[in-house]
Enzyme design. Structure first.
Site, PDB file in Angstrom:
ATOM      1  N   GLY A  22       9.820 -22.853  -6.249  1.00 44.25           N
ATOM      2  CA  GLY A  22      10.469 -21.825  -7.053  1.00 44.25           C
ATOM      3  C   GLY A  22      11.642 -22.365  -7.851  1.00 44.25           C
ATOM      4  O   GLY A  22      11.818 -22.038  -9.036  1.00 44.25           O
ATOM      5  N   GLU A  39       9.500 -15.169  -5.992  1.00 45.70           N
ATOM      6  CA  GLU A  39       9.478 -14.640  -4.620  1.00 45.70           C
ATOM      7  C   GLU A  39       9.261 -15.834  -3.707  1.00 45.70           C
ATOM      8  O   GLU A  39       8.169 -16.421  -3.706  1.00 45.70           O
ATOM      9  CB  GLU A  39       8.337 -13.630  -4.448  1.00 45.70           C
ATOM     10  CG  GLU A  39       8.442 -12.407  -5.327  1.00 45.70           C
ATOM     11  CD  GLU A  39       9.460 -11.396  -4.845  1.00 45.70           C
ATOM     12  OE1 GLU A  39      10.105 -11.656  -3.806  1.00 45.70           O
ATOM     13  OE2 GLU A  39       9.614 -10.364  -5.508  1.00 45.70           O
ATOM     14  N   GLY A  86       5.883 -18.269  -3.486  1.00 46.73           N
ATOM     15  CA  GLY A  86       5.629 -19.539  -2.820  1.00 46.73           C
ATOM     16  C   GLY A  86       6.909 -20.093  -2.224  1.00 46.73           C
ATOM     17  O   GLY A  86       7.868 -19.360  -1.960  1.00 46.73           O
ATOM     18  N   SER A  87       6.948 -21.385  -2.046  1.00 42.84           N
ATOM     19  CA  SER A  87       8.078 -22.018  -1.371  1.00 42.84           C
ATOM     20  C   SER A  87       9.314 -22.030  -2.259  1.00 42.84           C
ATOM     21  O   SER A  87       9.230 -22.008  -3.493  1.00 42.84           O
ATOM     22  CB  SER A  87       7.719 -23.457  -0.977  1.00 42.84           C
ATOM     23  OG  SER A  87       7.648 -24.284  -2.132  1.00 42.84           O
ATOM     24  N   THR A  88      10.467 -22.094  -1.612  1.00 39.83           N
ATOM     25  CA  THR A  88      11.726 -22.129  -2.342  1.00 39.83           C
ATOM     26  C   THR A  88      11.838 -23.375  -3.205  1.00 39.83           C
ATOM     27  O   THR A  88      12.325 -23.309  -4.341  1.00 39.83           O
ATOM     28  CB  THR A  88      12.901 -22.053  -1.354  1.00 39.83           C
ATOM     29  OG1 THR A  88      12.890 -20.756  -0.730  1.00 39.83           O
ATOM     30  CG2 THR A  88      14.234 -22.249  -2.051  1.00 39.83           C
ATOM     31  N   GLU A 134      11.932 -23.228   7.190  1.00 36.41           N
ATOM     32  CA  GLU A 134      10.715 -22.428   7.204  1.00 36.41           C
ATOM     33  C   GLU A 134       9.532 -23.301   7.609  1.00 36.41           C
ATOM     34  O   GLU A 134       9.234 -24.309   6.965  1.00 36.41           O
ATOM     35  CB  GLU A 134      10.453 -21.823   5.823  1.00 36.41           C
ATOM     36  CG  GLU A 134       9.264 -20.885   5.817  1.00 36.41           C
ATOM     37  CD  GLU A 134       9.032 -20.221   4.463  1.00 36.41           C
ATOM     38  OE1 GLU A 134       8.650 -19.040   4.447  1.00 36.41           O
ATOM     39  OE2 GLU A 134       9.231 -20.899   3.437  1.00 36.41           O
TER      40      GLU A 134
END
Length: 500
Positions: free
Chosen positions: A250, A268, A245-247, A402
């Site tokens: 994460g 990831e 998913g998104s940083t 992003e």
């Protein structure tokens, strides 16, 4: 799989679907403990298709308890690799048997063309399960280099209870990348699908039971990040946490892992992937078409989307025209239309996010060469035209952040060193591409690009034999291949005194 169907045929199949809406805990479908539900709105037409169980901390506790009981009882964790192999192979066959149904659920849920869901998402999920099942008994332990009077055995054992939090863009495929190797090693799994696309995950839970996976070993809990994802990440009896998913999310999950029991955590995360085209690319037309597909496939909702197109200045203007022409062929259609190149953005919030970035691009001075607007408004769904910005400065927002939508930023460079510098000047490092006829340059540039996957003269290749992961804020995980098994095992050293 099956013959190509018309839109009317897909609509008839969709109308006949029986959508599962409950959580799956300890081998049975159950309501959320609170009784809460949330609406499942299809982005193809903006209509609510079902009310889904909204799981929270109490439900997570129930699932973790069931998973732990099953793990300690050894009903799955202590079975032979051959038994687990045969069971997962049957699971794969059941996914294949229900391929059209699962593809429909994916398409209804997140808006992608149903043909893509069938030919790519479901097919790749079947391959993932099949390959992983076959690899179960190919993973060996080790023998330590010891003195003659000692024997050091290093064995791989299942980790325990694994929490898997997966994204909405490839709901079934991303889930399979997590649960397949986790189950293969003998772990119990709690799968938390995105609230934006939970339908396929809920459905396959009963297929897992049908395949022979014991109750409690595979659980599915739909819900929101704060209500379900965070309690799962913070739970003291969860041994491992895997996430795509998104940083931003994460980073938060890594903090949760540290705050709780220091559980093993693999993330990831996001990407802002550079696609570098040199003037000596072997086929500029093929490169332009790949550049368009690389950003517009799956509506641009791809972590490895080729969102930054770096083009050598001497060919940039002509090359952009070729990309624009390719992009014009990829305007969205209803996801059930045969040959639809793009579908709908996953929900209204994501659509508005994409449109806001388009406005930022305009405001910061980038030149809009294609698209830039919402389309198909009469459908009630959330569709955005394929969008190309030319003359993008590397410092612009659309080049840095992003977007997760069909928006391409074109950046010119003058030489190899500048291309490498711009490509690597990002918080992310998930994927990259290089187009050149010079073999030495291809190797040289690929080696210098800080990305987990680098493709030369094509985009988005690889299969289950190669690892997938990233550098920097794209995360520390390694999905696919035998590397994936490492997430879900403990290495135990057993020392034997041969003199005794």
């Amino acid at each position: 799989m099956s013959k190509k169907l018309t839109r009317a045929e897909w609509e008839a199949k969709a109308a006949a679907l029986s959508i599962r809406t409950q959580a799956f805990i300890d081998g049975a479908y159950v309501d959320a403990a609170s009784g809460k539900t949330f609406g499942c709105v299809s982005p193809m037409d903006g209509k609510c298709r079902a009310q889904i169980a909204e799981c929270e901390a109490e439900d997570i506790n129930r699932a973790v308890s069931a998973s732990r009981r099953a793990f300690e009882a050894g009903v799955w964790s202590e079975t032979s690799p051959v038994h687990r192999k045969k069971t997962l192979q049957k699971f794969a066959l059941l996914l294949e048997k229900h391929a059209e149904e699962l593809a429909l659920l994916e398409s209804i849920d997140m808006g992608k063309p149903v043909a893509d869901a069938l030919a790519i998402d479901v097919a790749a999920s079947v391959r993932c399960l099949t390959w992983t099942a076959e690899a179960i008994d190919k993973v060996y332990g080790e023998i330590a280099p010891t003195p003659q009077h000692e024997l050091g055995l290093i064995t791989r054992e299942p980790l325990g209870v694994v929490g898997a939090i997966v994204p909405w863009n490839f709901p079934l495929l991303m889930a399979s990348w997590k649960f397949a190797p986790a189950l293969a090693m003998g772990n119990s799994v709690i799968l938390k699908p995105s609230e934006k696309s939970p339908l396929s995950a809920i459905r396959i839970a009963e297929l897992a039971i049908e395949a022979g996976i014991p109750p409690g070993v595979f659980n599915v809990l739909p819900g929101f990040g704060k209500g379900a994802g965070e309690p799962l990440a913070l739970h003291m009896d969860v041994d491992g946490l895997v996430f795509t998913g998104s940083t931003g999310v994460g980073k938060h999950l890594l903090q949760c892992a540290g705050q709780s029991n220091m559980k093993r955590a693999y993330m990831e995360c996001g990407g802002k992937s550079p696609n570098v085209v040199f003037a000596d690319a072997p086929d500029l037309q093929a490169a332009a078409e790949a550049a368009a597909i690389g950003i517009f496939f799956n509506q641009g909702e791809v972590c490895t989307a080729a969102s930054r197109l770096l083009v050598e200045r001497s060919i940039k203007d002509d090359f952009v025209k070729m990309v624009v022409e390719a992009g014009k062929q990829l305007y969205p259609k209803h996801p059930f239309e045969p040959g639809a190149p793009m579908g709908a953005i996953v929900d209204e919030g994501q659509m508005q996010r994409v449109l806001s970035y388009i406005e930022k691009g305009k405001a910061e001075g980038a030149r809009l060469a294609l698209g830039g607007e919402r389309v198909m408004t009469e459908s009630g769904g959330y569709y955005v035209a394929p969008t190309v910005f030319d003359d993008v400065a590397h410092e612009m927002t659309i080049s840095k952040e992003e977007i997760f939508g069909p928006v391409l930023s074109v950046i010119a460079f003058d030489d190899e060193q500048e291309a490498i510098r711009i490509a690597n000047d990002t918080d992310f490092g998930l994927a990259a591409g290089v187009w050149t006829s010079n073999l030495s340059r291809g190797h040289r540039v690929a080696k210098k690009l800080r990305a987990g996957s680098v493709w030369v003269n094509y985009w988005d290749g690889g299969d289950m034999t190669a690892p997938f992961g990233g550098f920097k804020q794209s995360g520390n995980g390694r999905d696919k291949s035998l590397h994936a098994f490492e997430k879900y095992t403990e290495l135990k050293a057993t020392w034997i005194n041969l003199k005794s």
